[in-house]
Design an enzyme around this catalytic site. Structure first.
Site, PDB file in Angstrom:
ATOM      1  N   PHE A  51      33.741  48.264  36.711  1.00 38.14           N
ATOM      2  CA  PHE A  51      33.484  47.972  38.118  1.00 38.14           C
ATOM      3  C   PHE A  51      34.569  47.036  38.613  1.00 38.14           C
ATOM      4  O   PHE A  51      34.779  45.965  38.047  1.00 38.14           O
ATOM      5  CB  PHE A  51      32.102  47.325  38.302  1.00 38.14           C
TER       6      PHE A  51
ATOM      7  N   ASP B 186      40.808  42.379  34.709  1.00 33.81           N
ATOM      8  CA  ASP B 186      39.922  41.962  35.797  1.00 33.81           C
ATOM      9  C   ASP B 186      38.936  40.961  35.207  1.00 33.81           C
ATOM     10  O   ASP B 186      37.978  41.332  34.534  1.00 33.81           O
ATOM     11  CB  ASP B 186      39.215  43.205  36.356  1.00 33.81           C
TER      12      ASP B 186
ATOM     13  N   LYS C 144      34.379  35.561  42.055  1.00 31.82           N
ATOM     14  CA  LYS C 144      33.032  35.112  41.700  1.00 31.82           C
ATOM     15  C   LYS C 144      32.909  33.591  41.494  1.00 31.82           C
ATOM     16  O   LYS C 144      32.795  32.853  42.452  1.00 31.82           O
ATOM     17  CB  LYS C 144      32.547  35.889  40.475  1.00 31.82           C
TER      18      LYS C 144
HETATM   19  C1  LIG Z   1      34.580  42.765  37.241  1.00 24.63           C
HETATM   20  C2  LIG Z   1      34.441  42.805  38.723  1.00 24.63           C
HETATM   21  N1  LIG Z   1      35.512  43.104  39.478  1.00 24.63           N
HETATM   22  C3  LIG Z   1      35.446  43.137  40.821  1.00 24.63           C
HETATM   23  C4  LIG Z   1      34.265  42.863  41.483  1.00 24.63           C
HETATM   24  C5  LIG Z   1      34.231  42.905  42.991  1.00 24.63           C
HETATM   25  O1  LIG Z   1      34.182  41.617  43.493  1.00 24.63           O
HETATM   26  P1  LIG Z   1      33.745  41.385  45.020  1.00 24.63           P
HETATM   27  O2  LIG Z   1      32.315  41.808  45.128  1.00 24.63           O
HETATM   28  O3  LIG Z   1      33.967  39.909  45.240  1.00 24.63           O
HETATM   29  O4  LIG Z   1      34.647  42.215  45.863  1.00 24.63           O
HETATM   30  C6  LIG Z   1      33.126  42.552  40.735  1.00 24.63           C
HETATM   31  C7  LIG Z   1      31.841  42.295  41.411  1.00 24.63           C
HETATM   32  O5  LIG Z   1      30.786  42.409  40.834  1.00 24.63           O
HETATM   33  C8  LIG Z   1      33.219  42.523  39.325  1.00 24.63           C
HETATM   34  O6  LIG Z   1      32.153  42.227  38.565  1.00 24.63           O
END
Ligand SMILES: Cc1ncc(COP(=O)(O)O)c(C=O)c1O
Length: 395
Positions: free
Chosen positions: A135, A220, A249
């Site tokens: 994700f 990520d 986050k």
């Molecule tokens: C690993 C990861 N990358 C990207 C995101 C996306 O972040 P945002 O909701 O701040 O756009 C999330 C959100 O849960 C995530 O867990």
């Protein structure tokens, strides 16, 4: 349905099945609803409130900065942004930073940077290999990157340039690599996908492959970074250093911000090629600086490791007690409990009634991501509620 929930149904787009709880206040690991009822919060704004709700250092930094300077354009230098950049670079293996407003945007920046690198050094290579079940956010490109059919199907056709391969399979990455490949992007462990851990040596193997092919290795760390998994960055536990890393986050303990970091060799943007109106805004950066400084100075990651182990062993004892729990997994304070059937919503609702907030990460799995500063007392309280709830599930 109460008054607020009725208004929500009337005025909001229906993008989420909300838990029937209106939160009006938060402090540490606790939140309160509009009737003053208290809840122990192991959702933490989806792994965001790293120091708990309204931590004094964050509140102080925000109020001080709000009185001083909230926003300028990125045409000008601002001190909170530069101090935060220095802190992140000096405590990570990366060299340069760009700030965004969210995780998805940080990842978009990572992909743009990788494509820019591909244009400059790899004959225009632009494809990024990602894994199924990952994700990376909700923008169109990140939905394409994320490799989860349920998020992709409503929006086909998706932006080109993403190859989704099986997770934990280095061979699949090797097979998917072509002269068009500029990068591989992974989460150190898949958070939203269900807290799926990498096999021993997977990340190191992928990194070695990227080095061999001269392509970029992007991590990520939006969910795993800043202490969540028991070290400041999750990559430390796998003995790898990314060429590009994204954060969001927990970075500012609830104030929206994202960060894109890169090694010098991959920092190939030139002026005008990327930007953001709010990204790196003084208010968000002041909150992030206070949060990250507190995490580093108080070794909060080590607390997450120790308390996470304590929570994991309590959950593991439950697994031995209740045969319908099939697995407990995770690292630090990012843990999941999986069941042999789709009872996660039922368990969540029962926990809510007992004043305990958990996340249903999959129909058959719960996820625990409390603030990183919690102690054993809060864990004991959570375990005792969960034990009671699960006992009732059996009967
Ligand atoms: C690993 C990861 N990358 C990207 C995101 C996306 O972040 P945002 O909701 O701040 O756009 C999330 C959100 O849960 C995530 O867990």
């Amino acid at each position: 349905m109460n008054k607020w929930q009725e208004l929500e149904h009337k005025y909001f787009m229906h993008t989420v099945e909300r838990v029937p709880l209106t939160i009006v206040k938060g402090q540490g690991a606790r939140v309160w609803d509009e009737d003053g009822r208290e809840y122990l919060d192991f959702v933490g704004g989806w792994a965001v409130t790293s120091l708990g709700h309204s931590h004094p250092v964050v509140v102080e930094a925000l109020s001080e900065q709000a009185r001083t300077l909230i926003q300028t354009s990125n045409q000008f230098y601002t001190i909170p942004q530069i101090r935060l950049a220095e802190l992140l670079v000096e405590h990570s293996s990366l060299d340069k930073v760009f700030f965004s407003n969210s995780g998805a945007e940080a990842n978009e920046g990572a992909i743009k940077l990788a494509r820019r690198y591909g244009k400059r050094y790899l004959n225009g290579a632009f494809e990024v290999i990602t894994t199924r079940g990952s994700f990376h956010g909700r923008t169109l490109a990140m939905v394409a990157a994320g490799g989860q059919a349920k998020f992709q199907e409503p929006y086909q056709p998706l932006p080109a340039g993403f190859i989704n391969v099986e997770y934990n399979n280095i061979e699949a990455i090797k097979v998917a690599t072509t002269p068009e490949t500029c990068a591989v992007m992974l989460e150190p462990l898949q958070g939203e996908g269900g807290v799926n851990l990498p096999d021993e040596g997977y990340l190191a193997g992928v990194k070695a492959w990227c080095e061999q092919k001269g392509i970029l290795f992007i991590l990520d760390e939006i969910q795993t970074g800043l202490g969540r998994t028991g070290t400041l960055f999750a990559y430390e536990q796998d003995g790898v250093e990314p060429d590009i890393m994204t954060l969001a986050k927990g970075l500012a303990c609830g104030v929206p911000i994202g960060a894109l970091l890169a090694k010098d060799k991959a920092s190939v943007f030139t002026p005008g090629e990327h930007g953001s109106t709010f990204g790196g805004n003084p208010l968000a950066c002041a909150a992030a600086y206070a949060t990250v400084k507190f995490i580093i100075e108080n070794n909060v990651a080590e607390n997450a490791r120790k308390v996470g182990q304590y929570l994991a062993s309590g959950l593991e004892k439950m697994r031995q007690k209740f045969p319908f729990i099939t697995e407990v997994r995770g690292r630090g304070l990012l843990l999941a409990m999986e069941f042999d059937s789709d009872i996660a919503s039922q368990v969540l609702t029962a926990c809510l009634k007992e004043g305990f907030l958990v996340n249903r990460v999959k129909p058959n799995a719960l996820r625990f991501m409390p603030p990183l500063i919690i102690g054993k007392e809060e864990v004991d309280e959570a375990l005792s509620i969960l034990d009671k709830v699960l006992s009732n599930v059996v009967s």
